[in-house]
Structure formats: C-alpha cells, structure tokens
Design a protein around this motif. Structure first.
Motif, PDB file in Angstrom:
ATOM      1  N   ARG A 356       0.827  -1.202   0.000  1.00 42.34           N
ATOM      2  CA  ARG A 356       0.000   0.000   0.000  1.00 42.34           C
ATOM      3  C   ARG A 356       0.865   1.256   0.000  1.00 42.34           C
ATOM      4  O   ARG A 356       1.922   1.288   0.635  1.00 42.34           O
ATOM      5  N   ILE A 357       0.389   2.281  -0.691  1.00 42.02           N
ATOM      6  CA  ILE A 357       1.056   3.585  -0.730  1.00 42.02           C
ATOM      7  C   ILE A 357       0.076   4.637  -0.234  1.00 42.02           C
ATOM      8  O   ILE A 357      -1.041   4.746  -0.742  1.00 42.02           O
ATOM      9  N   ASP A 358       0.485   5.399   0.781  1.00 42.67           N
ATOM     10  CA  ASP A 358      -0.340   6.472   1.338  1.00 42.67           C
ATOM     11  C   ASP A 358       0.449   7.764   1.338  1.00 42.67           C
ATOM     12  O   ASP A 358       1.521   7.854   1.945  1.00 42.67           O
ATOM     13  N   SER A 359      -0.057   8.763   0.624  1.00 41.50           N
ATOM     14  CA  SER A 359       0.586  10.090   0.584  1.00 41.50           C
ATOM     15  C   SER A 359       2.066   9.983   0.245  1.00 41.50           C
ATOM     16  O   SER A 359       2.911  10.668   0.831  1.00 41.50           O
ATOM     17  N   GLY A 360       2.376   9.090  -0.681  1.00 43.72           N
ATOM     18  CA  GLY A 360       3.754   8.906  -1.111  1.00 43.72           C
ATOM     19  C   GLY A 360       4.574   7.962  -0.267  1.00 43.72           C
ATOM     20  O   GLY A 360       5.714   7.657  -0.609  1.00 43.72           O
ATOM     21  N   TYR A 361       4.015   7.492   0.874  1.00 45.45           N
ATOM     22  CA  TYR A 361       4.753   6.571   1.738  1.00 45.45           C
ATOM     23  C   TYR A 361       4.339   5.140   1.426  1.00 45.45           C
ATOM     24  O   TYR A 361       3.150   4.828   1.341  1.00 45.45           O
ATOM     25  N   THR A 362       5.318   4.258   1.248  1.00 44.34           N
ATOM     26  CA  THR A 362       5.053   2.860   0.923  1.00 44.34           C
ATOM     27  C   THR A 362       5.280   1.985   2.149  1.00 44.34           C
ATOM     28  O   THR A 362       6.347   2.036   2.769  1.00 44.34           O
ATOM     29  N   SER A 373       8.303  -3.569  16.166  1.00 42.11           N
ATOM     30  CA  SER A 373       6.850  -3.635  16.103  1.00 42.11           C
ATOM     31  C   SER A 373       6.225  -2.639  17.072  1.00 42.11           C
ATOM     32  O   SER A 373       5.021  -2.674  17.292  1.00 42.11           O
ATOM     33  N   ASP A 374       7.062  -1.749  17.619  1.00 36.55           N
ATOM     34  CA  ASP A 374       6.610  -0.888  18.715  1.00 36.55           C
ATOM     35  C   ASP A 374       6.437   0.567  18.328  1.00 36.55           C
ATOM     36  O   ASP A 374       6.292   1.419  19.187  1.00 36.55           O
ATOM     37  N   PHE A 375       6.483   0.888  17.036  1.00 32.62           N
ATOM     38  CA  PHE A 375       6.171   2.263  16.651  1.00 32.62           C
ATOM     39  C   PHE A 375       5.553   2.272  15.259  1.00 32.62           C
ATOM     40  O   PHE A 375       5.656   1.312  14.500  1.00 32.62           O
ATOM     41  N   PHE A 376       4.860   3.374  14.952  1.00 31.20           N
ATOM     42  CA  PHE A 376       4.180   3.487  13.668  1.00 31.20           C
ATOM     43  C   PHE A 376       5.198   3.507  12.531  1.00 31.20           C
ATOM     44  O   PHE A 376       6.362   3.837  12.701  1.00 31.20           O
ATOM     45  N   GLY A 412      -5.356   1.551  17.228  1.00 35.39           N
ATOM     46  CA  GLY A 412      -5.458   2.926  17.703  1.00 35.39           C
ATOM     47  C   GLY A 412      -5.459   3.900  16.545  1.00 35.39           C
ATOM     48  O   GLY A 412      -5.664   3.541  15.385  1.00 35.39           O
ATOM     49  N   ARG A 413      -5.210   5.149  16.852  1.00 30.06           N
ATOM     50  CA  ARG A 413      -5.191   6.191  15.825  1.00 30.06           C
ATOM     51  C   ARG A 413      -3.830   6.230  15.154  1.00 30.06           C
ATOM     52  O   ARG A 413      -2.795   6.316  15.807  1.00 30.06           O
ATOM     53  N   GLY A 414      -3.798   6.154  13.831  1.00 28.81           N
ATOM     54  CA  GLY A 414      -2.552   6.169  13.091  1.00 28.81           C
ATOM     55  C   GLY A 414      -2.276   7.514  12.452  1.00 28.81           C
ATOM     56  O   GLY A 414      -2.916   8.527  12.766  1.00 28.81           O
ATOM     57  N   ILE A 415      -1.329   7.537  11.546  1.00 32.98           N
ATOM     58  CA  ILE A 415      -0.941   8.777  10.877  1.00 32.98           C
ATOM     59  C   ILE A 415      -1.978   9.170   9.828  1.00 32.98           C
ATOM     60  O   ILE A 415      -2.308  10.340   9.666  1.00 32.98           O
ATOM     61  N   PHE A 416      -2.519   8.161   9.117  1.00 30.31           N
ATOM     62  CA  PHE A 416      -3.445   8.438   8.026  1.00 30.31           C
ATOM     63  C   PHE A 416      -4.900   8.113   8.368  1.00 30.31           C
ATOM     64  O   PHE A 416      -5.796   8.395   7.587  1.00 30.31           O
ATOM     65  N   GLY A 417      -5.147   7.486   9.525  1.00 29.86           N
ATOM     66  CA  GLY A 417      -6.515   7.142   9.869  1.00 29.86           C
ATOM     67  C   GLY A 417      -6.585   6.085  10.956  1.00 29.86           C
ATOM     68  O   GLY A 417      -5.595   5.768  11.618  1.00 29.86           O
ATOM     69  N   LYS A 418      -7.761   5.511  11.133  1.00 29.79           N
ATOM     70  CA  LYS A 418      -8.030   4.552  12.207  1.00 29.79           C
ATOM     71  C   LYS A 418      -7.315   3.228  11.967  1.00 29.79           C
ATOM     72  O   LYS A 418      -7.115   2.791  10.839  1.00 29.79           O
ATOM     73  N   ARG A 419      -6.948   2.557  13.086  1.00 25.67           N
ATOM     74  CA  ARG A 419      -6.321   1.235  13.062  1.00 25.67           C
ATOM     75  C   ARG A 419      -7.137   0.308  13.974  1.00 25.67           C
ATOM     76  O   ARG A 419      -6.977   0.339  15.182  1.00 25.67           O
ATOM     77  N   GLY A 473     -11.780  -5.029   9.453  1.00 23.45           N
ATOM     78  CA  GLY A 473     -11.396  -3.742  10.007  1.00 23.45           C
ATOM     79  C   GLY A 473     -10.495  -2.969   9.064  1.00 23.45           C
ATOM     80  O   GLY A 473     -10.272  -3.351   7.911  1.00 23.45           O
ATOM     81  N   SER A 474      -9.949  -1.869   9.556  1.00 18.76           N
ATOM     82  CA  SER A 474      -9.142  -0.983   8.722  1.00 18.76           C
ATOM     83  C   SER A 474      -7.748  -0.804   9.293  1.00 18.76           C
ATOM     84  O   SER A 474      -7.514  -0.977  10.487  1.00 18.76           O
ATOM     85  N   PHE A 475      -6.830  -0.460   8.415  1.00 18.23           N
ATOM     86  CA  PHE A 475      -5.467  -0.120   8.804  1.00 18.23           C
ATOM     87  C   PHE A 475      -5.142   1.233   8.206  1.00 18.23           C
ATOM     88  O   PHE A 475      -5.192   1.408   6.987  1.00 18.23           O
ATOM     89  N   GLU A 476      -4.868   2.204   9.064  1.00 16.34           N
ATOM     90  CA  GLU A 476      -4.602   3.581   8.627  1.00 16.34           C
ATOM     91  C   GLU A 476      -5.734   4.083   7.725  1.00 16.34           C
ATOM     92  O   GLU A 476      -5.502   4.755   6.722  1.00 16.34           O
ATOM     93  N   GLY A 477      -6.970   3.723   8.115  1.00 20.10           N
ATOM     94  CA  GLY A 477      -8.136   4.211   7.390  1.00 20.10           C
ATOM     95  C   GLY A 477      -8.427   3.495   6.094  1.00 20.10           C
ATOM     96  O   GLY A 477      -9.367   3.852   5.381  1.00 20.10           O
ATOM     97  N   GLY A 478      -7.643   2.450   5.765  1.00 16.31           N
ATOM     98  CA  GLY A 478      -7.855   1.714   4.528  1.00 16.31           C
ATOM     99  C   GLY A 478      -8.170   0.259   4.795  1.00 16.31           C
ATOM    100  O   GLY A 478      -8.051  -0.240   5.922  1.00 16.31           O
TER     101      GLY A 478
END
Length: 588
Positions: A356-362, A373-376, A412-419, A473-478
């Motif tokens: 997945r690519i979000d806002s240019g981040y892959t 596994s302990d940070f976004f 929890g809440r991620g950078i691009f959306g809900k997790r 469910g969703s990961f970073e709103g996707g």
C-alpha cells in the motif's frame, strides 16, 4: 557488583592521531567518515577479577547516542556520564553535556548541557563531572555558558528533574573540578575471583609478546548471525547466507609516543553457515575485529551499521569468552540455551503480493524484518484491492524452521486514519527449490505481542509464504491487510555453502537489468552511494573490476544494440567465487 568504567573503542583513534596504516589495513573499502563507531567511549562493566567485560548501556555504534565519559554510579544503580563535544586533550574540561544511563539497551537521558554535537551554542551550562547524592540530586562541577575562562568552573548541586544547577561553592580565581561528596556508603559484597592469575600491567608491543608464556584466551562466537530480541535497540546482526570472513586485530601496542600504533592482524577465519567461530587470542590486550565480504570490504547492515566488535571480546588468561551476535552492544544479549536457534527472517529477501502507498509513503514488505513492532511506520500493508495478500521470504541457504511468529499491526489512531484491523486466519507454506514442503492453516486472532505457528523443524526449505486468508477492520483508514513483523525461528542447515544467484547488470538487485542499474553503479562509483547489493551483478562487462566501463557496457546494450552482458544474462545464474562480492540477490 561489577566495576563500571568507560572503555575506548579499541579500533578508534582521535582523527589527528589516526595513522594511514589504519585505513589501508582495516578500513579497506569504506570511508573513515562513514565509520560510525570512531571516537566512541562505551559505558562498560567488568568483574573485579578482569572477567565478564560487557557493555553497561549503549545504542548501536552511534557516537552521539552511545558516547559516555567519566562515569559515576547513582544509588539507584544507574550511571551518569559526560557527553563530549570535543576531545578532552590533556584533561582540560570542555563544553560537555551530562547524561543518565540505565543498564541495558536504550538511549541515554540528557540531564543538561549539549544534547548532541550541534547543540553547543544553545546550551546554558557545561559540565566537568557529576556524582550522586543520597536524596537523588547531583553534585556537579561546571560552568554557566555565559562565563568564560578556566577559572570559572565551580561546584553546583542539581535536583532530580531540573536542568538548572544551583551554585554551591565558587572561589572566583581557581577552577573547582571533579568534586566528590564525602558520605558514608554501604560496604559492597566481596566477589571471589574466578581466575587465579593476574594480568601483566604493561600492554605487549607485539604479537609475539602478547602470546609469550601461553597468555591466551578462547573467543567463542556461538552464532554471529544471532539478533537481539524484537524491539531491542541494537544493531542488526549480519545476514547469514553470505560469504563472510572475520579478522581479529590487536591494538594499540605503545611502540610510539608520536602517533597511534598501527593495528596488528592476528588471524582471519571464514564464517560458516552456522555462524560459529572459535579462536585462541592473546589475553589481557586490546582487541577488535571486523567482518569482510568476498571483495575484502567491510559489509554494512540495512541500518547503516558496519559489522565490527570494538573491544568487548577482551579475555583473561585461560578463560572462554562467549557471545552471540558479537558486534556493538551484543555483549548485552543473554546467552540463549540454544545459540544456533535464531530469527531467520532478517536474513531473507522479502517480497509481497502488493504494498500500500499512502501520501507517497510505501508500507514495504521489508518492514516485516526490521525487528521493530513498537512504533508506527514499522508495518507492511497490502493494497486495498488485494483480497488474498501474501508475503514471501527467501533464503540463499537451506534452513530448518521450527516456528513462525506473526505480529499484528498496532491498533489505535494512526498517521493516516483509524487502526482497528484484525487478522483471524492465515496459511503458512514452505518450499525447497520451488517444491511445496509443508502447508498449515491457522485459525486464531493474530496478536500484536505475537502469535506462534509451529512448523516441522526437520524439513529443509529455502522459501516460506504467509498468506492472510481472513481479515477485518481498517489499517490507517484503509481496507488493506497489515502485519508489523514476522519472525521465523530456525537454524541454517549444517555444512551448507552460500550460493547466490544474480543477473548480470542488475546492480540494484531489482530483478532486471535497466537504466536504473547503470545509474546505481555510477552513484556508487562517483558519489559514494554504496556499497552495491551485488557488485558481481554490476560488473556488466565481466572483467572482475567495477568501473565506468560497466554502466557504459550496459547502456550500450540496452539502447544501442551493443553486445549483451556475459552470463548470467539474460537469465539468472549462480554467483561464482571471485573478487567482487554479492551480498543479496534480485533473482526469484
């Protein structure tokens, strides 16, 4: 308790003292400016009888993150030490910061003064020493940033949690340095010596002197490919399945008063697939070692660290010093019951059915083996259209894997959306040279802490697939499925010989030979952006040398119909032993 002290990285010298022989004998193939451990003073501990040398605290080979000087114990068991911004020549105090260190693998806490080499101008206070007081505060010597002159160093107290020392004593004309509180303290326990002999006070000046009288110890690398546990902030161990050698050096020897002594190569040994190396080394002398690739250069890990041991292999006469991992900080790893059992995943080539690519981040599949596994932004995520996402791990050597551990992405809440995603059904398949060896379906919730899937540890394999069959469910709103880490526990097959496949011209190990490979080769040759993942592949004209003629040869073939690169091309083939190294393959 063990004695705490600062140990100099035995492969380090101050820049103005570094002899040219150090570069030619040790830094072959790497620029000195890219050697991150230079001028590091590691906070270390050792038993009173000279055994058990280990890092007390540290973080990678990073000089800024790990450096500690003039340590002092606190009643809590922590330590405070100076952070140097300049070399402490002739003992003169400088514009130094103060840090607190906990035992273990972690970053230090700044207590005041410069936090890094760029923060000198903004610091309000500079430290020369610090010692703990019974109430948890510190007795420090230093100077406010607004004052100048050597005589301005006075004695202060500093409360816990406060970055502002309070003046305790000042003479006005003299420098008060290294103040120590005269206080009663508990009598420390008596630890019996585990070795009967004492080590000579004078360091030997030659290898012959060092070995005289049988003064040796056994250095046993149980598994140089073993990594620290998940989320431990330690460098990556070397990836197994590479042709590596280890070189042992002795330094310094005190033969010159004008410059630093050149290192002495003690011996060189090939590293087997098991990662186990056992050698006899001189006891009681400064030692260090580096790893070598097939082209004689120093390999660099995916985290930018070079593989070297900066002195933690010191040993007493007749003692066996054991370690796993065995590069900076790995003396902090507790010796496992089975050193050959390791996480194989960081040594694998990782691919995925989609990313997945979000806002240019892959969210790249390689993030599944970053040991975090302990940070976004430490997760892999499949594209939303991928209804049967899968990741594949491939090794250059056959292995026996006994267990796969899957770690779910953080919620929890991620950078691009809900997790709030959950993975509830997976299939694990193993292969040997393309032939299916085992397939297991697992019905259970994959947890963030890790869900274990047992495998047949007797089967040989060189590829493993993890297929996500059910997720909600969703990961970073996707909608795309995600995982944060995959651990594959097992061992290399005994006696296996590394054999990489590569495609000539594929300098960036992408699986094809194209213009990007010519660009990557020129960047490595002329812009210092190397080393390449497979120098043998970059050698497009097969002349056993890497130079400007290689990208020219490839571009001439691709765009002007010139001669094609030699075998292996246009299909992948095995990498033969040669002067040019191949650390990673782009071939599937």
């Amino acid at each position: 308790p063990p004695i705490i002290f600062v140990s100099r990285d035995f492969s380090s010298h101050w820049p103005d003292l570094r002899p040219s022989t150090f570069s030619t004998e040790v830094f072959r193939g790497i620029e000195e400016k890219d050697f991150p451990g230079v001028n590091s003073w590691f906070l270390s501990s050792i038993n009173p009888d000279g055994t058990g040398l280990a890092m007390f605290s540290g973080f990678h080979l990073d000089r800024v993150a790990t450096q500690a000087y003039r340590p002092s114990f606190l009643a809590s068991g922590e330590a405070v030490a100076l952070f140097l911004t300049t070399a402490p020549l002739l003992g003169q105090p400088g514009r130094f910061g103060l840090r607190k260190f906990e035992r273990g693998q972690d970053l230090p806490e700044s207590l005041g003064g410069p936090k890094d080499l760029t923060a000198v101008a903004s610091a309000s206070f500079f430290y020369a020493s610090a010692a703990g007081l019974p109430d948890g505060s510190l007795l420090v010597t230093g100077i406010p940033a607004g004052q100048s002159g050597f005589g301005g160093f006075d004695v202060f107290t500093q409360k816990a949690g406060s970055p502002s020392p309070a003046l305790l004593f000042a003479s006005g004309s003299t420098a008060e340095l290294d103040a120590v509180p005269l206080l009663p303290r508990a009598r420390p326990p008596v630890i019996p010596d585990s070795v009967p002999s004492a080590i000579a006070e004078e360091a030997p000046r030659s290898l012959e002197e060092a070995r005289a009288g049988g003064r040796t110890f056994t250095f046993l690398v149980e598994n140089i490919f073993a990594n620290a546990p998940l989320n431990a902030p330690l460098p990556h161990a070397p990836a197994f399945g590479r042709r590596l050698a280890i070189e042992f050096y002795m330094s310094p020897q005190r033969t010159s008063f004008e410059k630093a002594d050149p290192p002495i190569l003690i011996r060189r040994a090939d590293v087997p697939a098991s990662g186990r190396v056992e050698v006899e080394l001189p006891a009681g002398v400064p030692l260090f070692e580096v790893l070598r690739r097939g082209d004689d250069t120093i390999p660099v890990g995916r985290d930018g660290q070079i593989y070297h041991v900066g002195g933690m292999n010191y040993g007493h006469v007749g003692v066996t010093a054991r370690c796993v991992g065995c590069h900076a900080g790995h003396s902090q790893i507790e010796m496992p019951a089975d050193p050959q059992l390791m996480n194989l995943a960081p040594s694998a080539r990782v691919t995925a059915s989609s990313s997945r690519i979000d806002s240019g981040y892959t969210f790249r599949p390689a993030l599944l083996t970053d040991r975090r596994s302990d940070f976004f932004r430490s997760e892999w995520a499949a594209a939303g259209f991928d209804s049967r996402p899968a990741v594949r791990f491939e090794w250059e050597l056959p292995v026996r894997a006994s267990e796969v551990v899957l770690h779910a992405a953080r919620t929890g809440r991620g950078i691009f959306g809900k997790r709030d995603q959950s993975v509830r059904k997976v299939e694990v398949r193993s292969y040997l040279e393309g032939e299916l060896r085992e397939a297991k379906t697992f019905n259970a919730l994959v947890s963030e802490e890790g869900t274990r899937i047992p495998l047949n540890g007797q089967l040989e394999l060189n590829a493993l697939e993890v297929i996500l069959l059910s997720f909600t469910g969703s990961f970073e709103g996707g909608s795309g499925a995600a995982l944060s880490e995959v651990e594959v526990f097992g061992r290399a097959v005994d006696g296996a010989v590394p054999s990489l496949n590569y495609l000539r011209g594929d300098a960036d190990c992408s699986g094809g030979a194209e213009m990007a490979d010519a660009v990557a080769t020129m960047k490595a040759l002329f812009l210092g952006q190397g080393p390449l993942c497979c120098q043998a592949a970059a050698d497009a004209n097969a002349d056993e040398a890497l130079d400007i003629t290689d990208p020219i040869h490839l571009l001439n073939h691709l765009y002007r119909g010139g001669p094609q690169p030699s075998s292996p091309y246009p299909a992948c083939g095995p990498a033969r032993e040669g002067r040019l190294a191949c650390d990673r393959s782009g071939c599937r």
